[in-house]
Motif scaffolding. Structure first.
Motif, short mmCIF file in Angstrom:
data_model
loop_
_atom_site.label_atom_id
_atom_site.label_comp_id
_atom_site.label_asym_id
_atom_site.label_seq_id
_atom_site.Cartn_x
_atom_site.Cartn_y
_atom_site.Cartn_z
N HIS A 107 -39.03 31.51 -57.74
CA HIS A 107 -38.97 32.51 -56.68
C HIS A 107 -38.62 31.80 -55.38
O HIS A 107 -39.22 30.78 -55.05
CB HIS A 107 -40.34 33.20 -56.56
N HIS A 123 -47.62 32.35 -57.85
CA HIS A 123 -46.62 32.81 -56.88
C HIS A 123 -46.91 32.15 -55.52
O HIS A 123 -48.08 31.97 -55.16
CB HIS A 123 -46.73 34.34 -56.77
N HIS A 161 -35.11 33.53 -60.26
CA HIS A 161 -35.45 34.93 -60.53
C HIS A 161 -35.20 35.76 -59.27
O HIS A 161 -35.40 35.29 -58.16
CB HIS A 161 -36.89 34.99 -61.02
N GLU A 217 -44.40 32.59 -61.90
CA GLU A 217 -43.32 32.29 -61.01
C GLU A 217 -43.81 31.36 -59.92
O GLU A 217 -44.91 31.51 -59.40
CB GLU A 217 -42.69 33.57 -60.44
ZN LIG Z 1 -40.50 36.81 -57.27
#
Ligand SMILES: [Zn+2]
Length: 268
Positions: free
Chosen positions: A132, A67, A157, A96
């Motif tokens: 993301h 992330h 997403h 992600e």
């Molecule tokens: Zn996210």
């Protein structure tokens, strides 16, 4: 009867599920959420997600990635390890990954470096990307464009952007993941109109649990933790906004997710 649903964004390895993970899954399945994609957001949570997939391969797929919040902890020397995880059959997508210029827990430089690295690994390993993006749309699109021709697809997403951002994502060929953000009558209002513009064959649904508890749930769970069992509530909101039967949206989003993440077609 509403067809079985797939939650494409569930942080099931999160420690808020440590004390009752099996119950959370059982309640989701009882609510018709029979398949789930477990989000990896660090190397550690990716490994935990893969372990969960191994406990029930028909039920789960994992994403493998970093992330943007954690980009600064990820050195380029970790890339071979992430590549090995991405190659595992339990992993349905890379991510992600992306940019988060809203919280800025990592510098833009680190975020962009680790985003590019993951897009390259996704291209190398043939996995689609689980994306993301928050407050970094233009940089996100500019980076993504460099890799898209070599990628096996992507999903934006937890899409919460505006009309221009949606148009860009659709023009890039991305699928769109919608969470319970759309159930928030304050900050989700614009999504209620925008969700109609997403072609049904590009739409997927997700809870992002334990985050993003739908705001209009009654009664609200005492602990305020979101769970995959609330996905049918999100589905009904999306279907109402689109003016389509929930069963049709369920069937399409499930088919899209099964294809995208490579679930075994007959399990559930
Ligand atoms: Zn996210």
């Amino acid at each position: 009867m509403t067809p079985a649903l797939v939650d494409i964004g569930l942080n099931l390895a999160h420690d808020s599920f440590d004390h009752d993970r099996d119950d959370v899954v059982a309640h989701a399945v009882a609510a018709g959420v029979t398949r789930m994609v477990i989000t990896g957001s660090t190397l550690e949570s990716t490994r935990a997600a893969i372990e969960l997939v191994r406990s029930n391969p028909g039920r789960y797929r994992a994403t493998a990635g970093i992330h943007p919040h954690h980009a600064r902890e990820f050195a380029d020397t970790h890339a071979p390890e992430l590549r090995e995880l991405l190659l595992l059959p339990e992993v349905g997508a890379a991510g992600e990954c992306g940019l988060d210029y809203f919280r800025n827990f990592s510098s833009h430089e680190d975020q962009e470096r680790v985003f590019r690295l993951q897009l390259q690994l996704a291209a190398d390993t043939g996995k689609p990307v689980f994306l993301h993006q928050r407050d970094g749309h233009d940089a996100f699109v500019a980076i993504l464009r460099d890799y898209l021709p070599r990628l096996a697809g992507g999903v934006a997403h937890c899409f919460t952007g505006d009309e221009r951002e949606l148009r860009d994502c659709l023009d890039l060929g991305l699928s769109i993941g919608i969470t319970g953000w759309i159930c928030d009558e304050r900050r989700g209002q614009h999504l209620r109109d925008l969700v109609r513009r997403i072609p049904l064959d590009r739409l997927m649904i997700e809870t992002d649990a334990p985050y993003l508890l739908p705001r209009d749930l009654h009664p609200k769970p005492a602990h305020r933790r979101n769970e995959p069992k609330f996905l049918p509530h999100i589905l009904r909101t999306i279907a109402a906004c689109r003016g389509e039967p929930p069963a049709a949206v369920a069937a399409a989003t499930t088919a899209n997710a099964v294809r995208f993440f490579g679930f075994p077609a007959d399990a559930a």
